[in-house]
Design a protein around this motif. Structure first.
Motif, PDB file in Angstrom:
ATOM      1  N   ASN A   1       0.898  -1.348  -0.081  1.00 16.81           N
ATOM      2  CA  ASN A   1      -0.017  -0.034  -0.078  1.00 16.81           C
ATOM      3  C   ASN A   1       0.772   1.214  -0.001  1.00 16.81           C
ATOM      4  O   ASN A   1       0.316   2.299   0.595  1.00 16.81           O
ATOM      5  CB  ASN A   1      -0.805  -0.005   1.154  1.00 16.81           C
ATOM      6  CG  ASN A   1      -2.025  -1.233   1.144  1.00 16.81           C
ATOM      7  OD1 ASN A   1      -3.198  -0.832   0.429  1.00 16.81           O
ATOM      8  ND2 ASN A   1      -1.671  -2.095   1.921  1.00 16.81           N
ATOM      9  N   LEU A   2       2.064   1.249  -0.715  1.00 11.62           N
ATOM     10  CA  LEU A   2       3.006   2.268  -0.561  1.00 11.62           C
ATOM     11  C   LEU A   2       2.222   3.370  -1.108  1.00 11.62           C
ATOM     12  O   LEU A   2       2.530   4.718  -0.673  1.00 11.62           O
ATOM     13  CB  LEU A   2       4.232   1.894  -1.571  1.00 11.62           C
ATOM     14  CG  LEU A   2       5.346   1.089  -0.483  1.00 11.62           C
ATOM     15  CD1 LEU A   2       6.231   1.059  -1.586  1.00 11.62           C
ATOM     16  CD2 LEU A   2       5.712   1.949   0.428  1.00 11.62           C
ATOM     17  N   ASP A   3       1.393   3.349  -2.233  1.00  7.53           N
ATOM     18  CA  ASP A   3       0.631   4.527  -2.868  1.00  7.53           C
ATOM     19  C   ASP A   3       0.003   5.198  -1.959  1.00  7.53           C
ATOM     20  O   ASP A   3      -0.483   6.501  -2.480  1.00  7.53           O
ATOM     21  CB  ASP A   3       0.067   4.191  -4.201  1.00  7.53           C
ATOM     22  CG  ASP A   3       1.264   3.866  -5.382  1.00  7.53           C
ATOM     23  OD1 ASP A   3       2.224   4.000  -5.153  1.00  7.53           O
ATOM     24  OD2 ASP A   3       0.837   3.161  -6.118  1.00  7.53           O
TER      25      ASP A   3
ATOM     26  N   SER B   1       1.873   8.691   2.726  1.00  3.71           N
ATOM     27  CA  SER B   1       2.185  10.003   2.556  1.00  3.71           C
ATOM     28  C   SER B   1       3.290  10.261   1.576  1.00  3.71           C
ATOM     29  O   SER B   1       4.134   9.063   1.676  1.00  3.71           O
ATOM     30  CB  SER B   1       2.556  10.721   3.648  1.00  3.71           C
ATOM     31  OG  SER B   1       3.647  10.468   4.397  1.00  3.71           O
ATOM     32  N   ALA B   2       3.679  11.069   0.573  1.00  4.67           N
ATOM     33  CA  ALA B   2       4.754  11.187  -0.253  1.00  4.67           C
ATOM     34  C   ALA B   2       5.997  10.765   0.552  1.00  4.67           C
ATOM     35  O   ALA B   2       7.268  10.253   0.084  1.00  4.67           O
ATOM     36  CB  ALA B   2       4.962  12.402  -0.824  1.00  4.67           C
ATOM     37  N   SER B   3       6.486  11.641   1.588  1.00  2.78           N
ATOM     38  CA  SER B   3       7.564  11.622   2.613  1.00  2.78           C
ATOM     39  C   SER B   3       7.784  10.202   3.037  1.00  2.78           C
ATOM     40  O   SER B   3       8.898   9.515   3.010  1.00  2.78           O
ATOM     41  CB  SER B   3       7.689  12.614   3.488  1.00  2.78           C
ATOM     42  OG  SER B   3       6.533  12.351   4.548  1.00  2.78           O
ATOM     43  N   VAL B   4       6.671   9.330   3.527  1.00  2.00           N
ATOM     44  CA  VAL B   4       7.097   8.127   4.220  1.00  2.00           C
ATOM     45  C   VAL B   4       7.401   7.113   3.117  1.00  2.00           C
ATOM     46  O   VAL B   4       8.286   6.288   3.135  1.00  2.00           O
ATOM     47  CB  VAL B   4       5.714   7.905   5.029  1.00  2.00           C
ATOM     48  CG1 VAL B   4       5.832   6.432   5.364  1.00  2.00           C
ATOM     49  CG2 VAL B   4       5.707   8.704   6.221  1.00  2.00           C
TER      50      VAL B   4
ATOM     51  N   GLU C   1      10.831   3.599   0.330  1.00  2.00           N
ATOM     52  CA  GLU C   1      11.658   3.016  -0.886  1.00  2.00           C
ATOM     53  C   GLU C   1      13.134   3.186  -1.111  1.00  2.00           C
ATOM     54  O   GLU C   1      13.952   2.354  -1.675  1.00  2.00           O
ATOM     55  CB  GLU C   1      10.972   3.890  -1.997  1.00  2.00           C
ATOM     56  CG  GLU C   1       9.518   3.470  -2.432  1.00  2.00           C
ATOM     57  CD  GLU C   1       8.936   4.135  -3.417  1.00  2.00           C
ATOM     58  OE1 GLU C   1       7.841   3.653  -4.256  1.00  2.00           O
ATOM     59  OE2 GLU C   1       9.201   5.246  -3.758  1.00  2.00           O
ATOM     60  N   ALA C   2      13.498   4.145  -0.061  1.00  2.00           N
ATOM     61  CA  ALA C   2      15.051   4.638  -0.242  1.00  2.00           C
ATOM     62  C   ALA C   2      15.760   3.523   0.530  1.00  2.00           C
ATOM     63  O   ALA C   2      16.958   3.316   0.305  1.00  2.00           O
ATOM     64  CB  ALA C   2      15.213   5.881   0.055  1.00  2.00           C
TER      65      ALA C   2
END
Length: 277
Positions: A210-212, A215-218, A223-224
């Motif tokens: 459920n990555l999408d 929040s964009a920052s989390v 992912e990094a």
């Protein structure tokens, strides 16, 4: 080992280290025996076993060289107590269990899995990593500050206090790492965020699926550090299939007062003998 270290630092913080007349340091052993016997009086187990770390090199250091690499050397007056405490445990007719290449936690996990299906198991420790072993018949008795002060964790208590299930204890460490064991988790993800994610998505797999929705920052942080996330979860997982031998009959708590008395006399622990007999 966590109990032995706790006993050492609880008694040495003021600079005084208990020693025998011949100069042998015994403060950690004395405290260890007090912790053990108090727990036995409190919970009245029929069987007792003690598990030890055997070396700083384990399968985890092979996977991640920096694992526990931040820990200082043991104090000089604690080192001789490592072997001597095992003699004391042996004098109590309690098995000393340890396997090279594995941590004490792995041995504890193996025994808990082996015997937790047929009897109630209590794990006495000061190490919160062991909370992942909680199950229907396995409870963790966490040492709190001071003798005789415990917090007992079953599934309900773990969920109520920490908002985690036993498997989520592992996933939490995968996300946030463990500074005491020197692995980082996902950079920028703290405990509050991690617990919120696990509460909503249950597992690391659920979070990744459920990555999408994050929040964009989390999402960017996870992912990094995806490889590190998986590695840290692996490092945090207690291995419950250690090749060890420990027959339950050998663990029956029935110390021989004469044998214990002789060892306690040697270490000048006369005041502790009343806790055994």
């Amino acid at each position: 080992m966590a109990v032995l270290f706790r006993a050492y630092f609880a008694s040495a913080y003021g600079g005084y280290v208990r020693k025998t007349k011949s100069g042998v340091p015994v403060n950690a052993i004395h405290g260890f025996v007090r912790y053990l016997t108090d727990a036995v009086r409190t919970y009245e187990p029929t069987h007792v076993a003690v598990c030890w770390d055997m070396s700083s090199k384990t399968f985890r250091t092979e996977r991640y060289a920096a694992y526990k690499g931040n820990r200082p050397e043991a104090p000089d007056d604690l080192i001789p107590q490592f072997d001597l405490v095992k003699e004391v445990v042996e004098a109590l007719d309690v098995p000393n269990i340890g396997v090279l290449g594995y941590e004490a936690d792995d041995c504890i996990g193996t025994l808990a899995r082996k015997y937790g299906g047929e009897m109630d198991v209590l794990i006495l420790t000061g190490d919160h990593d062991l909370l992942q072993l909680v199950s229907e018949r396995v409870k963790v008795v966490m040492l709190k500050k001071g003798f005789g002060n415990y917090a007992v964790y079953d599934r309900e208590a773990l969920l109520a206090e920490k908002q985690l299930t036993p498997p989520q204890v592992i996933d939490l460490k995968g996300l946030i790492g463990d500074s005491s064991d020197n692995y980082p988790g996902v950079k920028g993800i703290g405990e509050k965020t991690a617990i919120k994610l696990l509460s909503e998505y249950e597992t690391i797999e659920g979070i990744l699926a459920n990555l999408d929705a994050l929040s964009a920052s989390v999402k960017k942080k996870i992912e990094a550090d995806l490889d590190m996330l998986h590695l840290c979860r692996e490092l945090a997982t207690i291995y419950c299939e250690v090749p060890l031998t420990c027959e339950i009959d050998a663990c029956r708590w029935a110390p021989d007062p004469e044998r214990v008395g002789a060892k306690f006399e040697e270490l000048e622990f006369r005041g502790l003998l009343k806790d055994i007999v």
